[in-house]
Motif scaffolding. Structure first.
Motif, PDB file in Angstrom:
ATOM      1  N   GLY A  30       0.797  -1.224   0.000  1.00 33.40           N
ATOM      2  CA  GLY A  30       0.000   0.000   0.000  1.00 33.40           C
ATOM      3  C   GLY A  30       0.822   1.264   0.000  1.00 33.40           C
ATOM      4  O   GLY A  30       0.289   2.361   0.176  1.00 33.40           O
ATOM      5  N   VAL A  31       2.139   1.138  -0.204  1.00 33.34           N
ATOM      6  CA  VAL A  31       2.998   2.319  -0.316  1.00 33.34           C
ATOM      7  C   VAL A  31       2.536   3.135  -1.516  1.00 33.34           C
ATOM      8  O   VAL A  31       2.144   2.582  -2.547  1.00 33.34           O
ATOM      9  CB  VAL A  31       4.480   1.897  -0.484  1.00 33.34           C
ATOM     10  CG1 VAL A  31       5.361   3.108  -0.735  1.00 33.34           C
ATOM     11  CG2 VAL A  31       4.941   1.151   0.759  1.00 33.34           C
ATOM     12  N   GLN A  32       2.566   4.444  -1.380  1.00 27.80           N
ATOM     13  CA  GLN A  32       2.035   5.322  -2.422  1.00 27.80           C
ATOM     14  C   GLN A  32       3.165   5.915  -3.255  1.00 27.80           C
ATOM     15  O   GLN A  32       4.052   6.580  -2.728  1.00 27.80           O
ATOM     16  CB  GLN A  32       1.217   6.444  -1.778  1.00 27.80           C
ATOM     17  CG  GLN A  32       0.043   5.937  -0.951  1.00 27.80           C
ATOM     18  CD  GLN A  32      -0.544   6.998  -0.056  1.00 27.80           C
ATOM     19  OE1 GLN A  32      -0.566   8.177  -0.406  1.00 27.80           O
ATOM     20  NE2 GLN A  32      -1.019   6.597   1.116  1.00 27.80           N
ATOM     21  N   LEU A  33       3.123   5.649  -4.550  1.00 25.19           N
ATOM     22  CA  LEU A  33       4.111   6.194  -5.482  1.00 25.19           C
ATOM     23  C   LEU A  33       3.615   7.541  -5.993  1.00 25.19           C
ATOM     24  O   LEU A  33       2.545   7.623  -6.600  1.00 25.19           O
ATOM     25  CB  LEU A  33       4.324   5.240  -6.656  1.00 25.19           C
ATOM     26  CG  LEU A  33       5.308   5.713  -7.731  1.00 25.19           C
ATOM     27  CD1 LEU A  33       6.733   5.724  -7.185  1.00 25.19           C
ATOM     28  CD2 LEU A  33       5.211   4.824  -8.965  1.00 25.19           C
ATOM     29  N   PRO A  34       4.368   8.607  -5.763  1.00 27.62           N
ATOM     30  CA  PRO A  34       3.910   9.920  -6.234  1.00 27.62           C
ATOM     31  C   PRO A  34       4.048  10.037  -7.748  1.00 27.62           C
ATOM     32  O   PRO A  34       4.818   9.303  -8.378  1.00 27.62           O
ATOM     33  CB  PRO A  34       4.862  10.889  -5.528  1.00 27.62           C
ATOM     34  CG  PRO A  34       6.119  10.105  -5.338  1.00 27.62           C
ATOM     35  CD  PRO A  34       5.661   8.695  -5.053  1.00 27.62           C
ATOM     36  N   ALA A  35       3.306  10.950  -8.318  1.00 26.66           N
ATOM     37  CA  ALA A  35       3.461  11.254  -9.741  1.00 26.66           C
ATOM     38  C   ALA A  35       4.774  12.008  -9.938  1.00 26.66           C
ATOM     39  O   ALA A  35       5.199  12.770  -9.065  1.00 26.66           O
ATOM     40  CB  ALA A  35       2.292  12.096 -10.228  1.00 26.66           C
ATOM     41  N   LEU A  36       5.409  11.767 -11.064  1.00 21.21           N
ATOM     42  CA  LEU A  36       6.656  12.480 -11.338  1.00 21.21           C
ATOM     43  C   LEU A  36       6.376  13.928 -11.698  1.00 21.21           C
ATOM     44  O   LEU A  36       7.130  14.826 -11.301  1.00 21.21           O
ATOM     45  CB  LEU A  36       7.406  11.792 -12.484  1.00 21.21           C
ATOM     46  CG  LEU A  36       8.737  12.433 -12.909  1.00 21.21           C
ATOM     47  CD1 LEU A  36       9.703  12.539 -11.734  1.00 21.21           C
ATOM     48  CD2 LEU A  36       9.360  11.649 -14.052  1.00 21.21           C
ATOM     49  N   TYR A  37       5.287  14.134 -12.429  1.00 22.81           N
ATOM     50  CA  TYR A  37       4.938  15.482 -12.867  1.00 22.81           C
ATOM     51  C   TYR A  37       3.570  15.911 -12.342  1.00 22.81           C
ATOM     52  O   TYR A  37       2.669  15.094 -12.161  1.00 22.81           O
ATOM     53  CB  TYR A  37       4.890  15.554 -14.401  1.00 22.81           C
ATOM     54  CG  TYR A  37       6.227  15.497 -15.087  1.00 22.81           C
ATOM     55  CD1 TYR A  37       7.024  16.634 -15.219  1.00 22.81           C
ATOM     56  CD2 TYR A  37       6.686  14.298 -15.633  1.00 22.81           C
ATOM     57  CE1 TYR A  37       8.247  16.587 -15.872  1.00 22.81           C
ATOM     58  CE2 TYR A  37       7.915  14.238 -16.296  1.00 22.81           C
ATOM     59  CZ  TYR A  37       8.684  15.392 -16.408  1.00 22.81           C
ATOM     60  OH  TYR A  37       9.888  15.329 -17.051  1.00 22.81           O
ATOM     61  N   ARG A  38       3.427  17.187 -12.149  1.00 23.84           N
ATOM     62  CA  ARG A  38       2.115  17.833 -12.017  1.00 23.84           C
ATOM     63  C   ARG A  38       2.135  18.963 -13.025  1.00 23.84           C
ATOM     64  O   ARG A  38       2.842  19.948 -12.843  1.00 23.84           O
ATOM     65  CB  ARG A  38       1.858  18.347 -10.605  1.00 23.84           C
ATOM     66  CG  ARG A  38       0.480  19.009 -10.467  1.00 23.84           C
ATOM     67  CD  ARG A  38       0.181  19.435  -9.044  1.00 23.84           C
ATOM     68  NE  ARG A  38      -0.007  18.292  -8.168  1.00 23.84           N
ATOM     69  CZ  ARG A  38       0.818  17.955  -7.186  1.00 23.84           C
ATOM     70  NH1 ARG A  38       1.894  18.705  -6.960  1.00 23.84           N
ATOM     71  NH2 ARG A  38       0.589  16.904  -6.430  1.00 23.84           N
ATOM     72  N   GLY A  39       1.375  18.774 -14.089  1.00 24.41           N
ATOM     73  CA  GLY A  39       1.479  19.708 -15.198  1.00 24.41           C
ATOM     74  C   GLY A  39       2.832  19.524 -15.869  1.00 24.41           C
ATOM     75  O   GLY A  39       3.219  18.405 -16.225  1.00 24.41           O
ATOM     76  N   SER A  40       3.583  20.592 -15.991  1.00 23.00           N
ATOM     77  CA  SER A  40       4.914  20.510 -16.604  1.00 23.00           C
ATOM     78  C   SER A  40       6.033  20.528 -15.571  1.00 23.00           C
ATOM     79  O   SER A  40       7.207  20.552 -15.928  1.00 23.00           O
ATOM     80  CB  SER A  40       5.100  21.687 -17.577  1.00 23.00           C
ATOM     81  OG  SER A  40       4.977  22.931 -16.894  1.00 23.00           O
ATOM     82  N   SER A  41       5.668  20.494 -14.280  1.00 23.51           N
ATOM     83  CA  SER A  41       6.664  20.594 -13.209  1.00 23.51           C
ATOM     84  C   SER A  41       6.823  19.269 -12.475  1.00 23.51           C
ATOM     85  O   SER A  41       5.856  18.511 -12.315  1.00 23.51           O
ATOM     86  CB  SER A  41       6.249  21.673 -12.202  1.00 23.51           C
ATOM     87  OG  SER A  41       6.138  22.936 -12.815  1.00 23.51           O
ATOM     88  N   PHE A  42       8.047  18.984 -12.030  1.00 27.80           N
ATOM     89  CA  PHE A  42       8.281  17.830 -11.181  1.00 27.80           C
ATOM     90  C   PHE A  42       7.576  18.051  -9.843  1.00 27.80           C
ATOM     91  O   PHE A  42       7.583  19.167  -9.310  1.00 27.80           O
ATOM     92  CB  PHE A  42       9.770  17.631 -10.927  1.00 27.80           C
ATOM     93  CG  PHE A  42      10.560  17.193 -12.129  1.00 27.80           C
ATOM     94  CD1 PHE A  42      10.262  16.006 -12.777  1.00 27.80           C
ATOM     95  CD2 PHE A  42      11.597  17.973 -12.608  1.00 27.80           C
ATOM     96  CE1 PHE A  42      10.995  15.591 -13.884  1.00 27.80           C
ATOM     97  CE2 PHE A  42      12.339  17.574 -13.712  1.00 27.80           C
ATOM     98  CZ  PHE A  42      12.027  16.384 -14.356  1.00 27.80           C
ATOM     99  N   THR A  43       7.000  16.993  -9.277  1.00 27.08           N
ATOM    100  CA  THR A  43       6.396  17.127  -7.957  1.00 27.08           C
ATOM    101  C   THR A  43       7.490  17.084  -6.888  1.00 27.08           C
ATOM    102  O   THR A  43       8.546  16.464  -7.081  1.00 27.08           O
ATOM    103  CB  THR A  43       5.381  16.003  -7.681  1.00 27.08           C
ATOM    104  OG1 THR A  43       6.072  14.749  -7.597  1.00 27.08           O
ATOM    105  CG2 THR A  43       4.323  15.945  -8.773  1.00 27.08           C
ATOM    106  N   ALA A  46       8.234  13.447  -5.698  1.00 28.42           N
ATOM    107  CA  ALA A  46       9.050  12.674  -6.626  1.00 28.42           C
ATOM    108  C   ALA A  46      10.503  13.131  -6.568  1.00 28.42           C
ATOM    109  O   ALA A  46      11.422  12.302  -6.558  1.00 28.42           O
ATOM    110  CB  ALA A  46       8.500  12.817  -8.046  1.00 28.42           C
ATOM    111  N   LEU A  47      10.729  14.433  -6.517  1.00 24.30           N
ATOM    112  CA  LEU A  47      12.094  14.950  -6.432  1.00 24.30           C
ATOM    113  C   LEU A  47      12.788  14.472  -5.166  1.00 24.30           C
ATOM    114  O   LEU A  47      13.978  14.134  -5.179  1.00 24.30           O
ATOM    115  CB  LEU A  47      12.072  16.479  -6.472  1.00 24.30           C
ATOM    116  CG  LEU A  47      11.752  17.120  -7.827  1.00 24.30           C
ATOM    117  CD1 LEU A  47      11.560  18.624  -7.663  1.00 24.30           C
ATOM    118  CD2 LEU A  47      12.844  16.831  -8.847  1.00 24.30           C
ATOM    119  N   THR A  48      12.039  14.417  -4.069  1.00 27.32           N
ATOM    120  CA  THR A  48      12.610  13.950  -2.802  1.00 27.32           C
ATOM    121  C   THR A  48      13.034  12.493  -2.906  1.00 27.32           C
ATOM    122  O   THR A  48      14.128  12.114  -2.480  1.00 27.32           O
ATOM    123  CB  THR A  48      11.591  14.123  -1.665  1.00 27.32           C
ATOM    124  OG1 THR A  48      11.277  15.514  -1.519  1.00 27.32           O
ATOM    125  CG2 THR A  48      12.150  13.604  -0.347  1.00 27.32           C
TER     126      THR A  48
END
Length: 240
Positions: A30-43, A46-48
């Motif tokens: 149940g670990v949650q994988l974040p999206a790499l992008y939100r719009g055109s920006s890195f989240t 994900a960067l962390t």
């Protein structure tokens, strides 16, 4: 700062590695994988993960200041990065924090993070404490807390942490005592934590006090606290 991770292609490549480990080992927990992008920006999440996982499995401790500088490169104005802490307890990634005094953080620099594993979830990840469907089932609720008191951690049948000479018995504790017991409104609490409470507080799923349930508790506080509470409410409700 890891300069290689300022390059977009390197970020995408490192995130792909994280995603592969996630699919193979962590999604089932149940670990949650974040999206790499939100719009055109890195989240920021994900960067962390990209930054902390660089060089895995030989990861290094990263100071909060360094992590903030990295993320602010993509999100100018970022001054207080909380992603390292939230990705562990809330999303399940095995990231330890020296500030939180996680096991294994004794020799880490102050206020730093380290990604321990991409194959195991954070040990205290609370995804299992999900809403229990169907009829009320306190046995299942206790099992979701590994038969421990949500507030102090005492284990059922063993010596309690609060009263060491008393065997722990778990009771049905209201999260919000103004509402009836239900799967969504119950946490297991030992006798010491449950009865000493006197229905004064509202708890969250981790057994932490998050609100006042009985306003009369203010009357047991010092005159200074009572006055401050009065002034806060007076301003909030614009009382004369």
């Amino acid at each position: 700062m890891i300069r290689e991770l300022l390059d977009v292609k390197n970020i995408q490549s490192q995130f792909k590695i994280v995603s592969q480990y996630y699919t193979k080992y962590l999604s089932k927990f149940g670990v949650q994988l974040p999206a790499l992008y939100r719009g055109s920006s890195f989240t920021k999440n994900a960067l962390t993960l990209v930054y902390l996982s660089y060089g895995y499995p030989k990861t290094k401790s990263v100071s909060k200041q360094e992590l903030t500088q990295y993320i602010s490169h993509f999100h100018p104005g970022t001054v207080d990065v909380q992603q390292g802490r939230h990705l562990a307890a809330q999303s399940g990634w095995y990231i330890i924090s020296s500030r939180r005094n996680d096991y294994g953080s004794d020799n880490m620099p102050a206020n730093s993070y380290k990604l321990v594993s991409l194959e195991e979830p954070y040990p205290d990840f609370t995804h299992e404490r999900r809403t229990i469907s169907g009829s009320y089932n306190f046995i299942a609720i206790k099992a979701n807390y590994k038969n421990r008191c949500a507030t102090c951690g005492s284990k059922e049948g063993e010596r309690g942490y609060v009263w060491g000479n008393v065997k722990t018995i778990l009771q049905q504790g209201h999260m919000d005592p103004t509402k009836p017991l239900s799967n969504e409104n119950t946490i297991p609490q030992c006798v010491s934590c449950n009865q000493a409470d006197r229905n004064r507080w509202v708890y969250d799923k981790k057994g932490r006090v998050v609100a006042v349930a009985n306003p009369e508790v203010i009357l047991a506080s010092s005159a200074d606290v009572q006055r401050k509470a009065y002034l806060l409410l007076k301003e909030k409700f614009d009382l004369e």
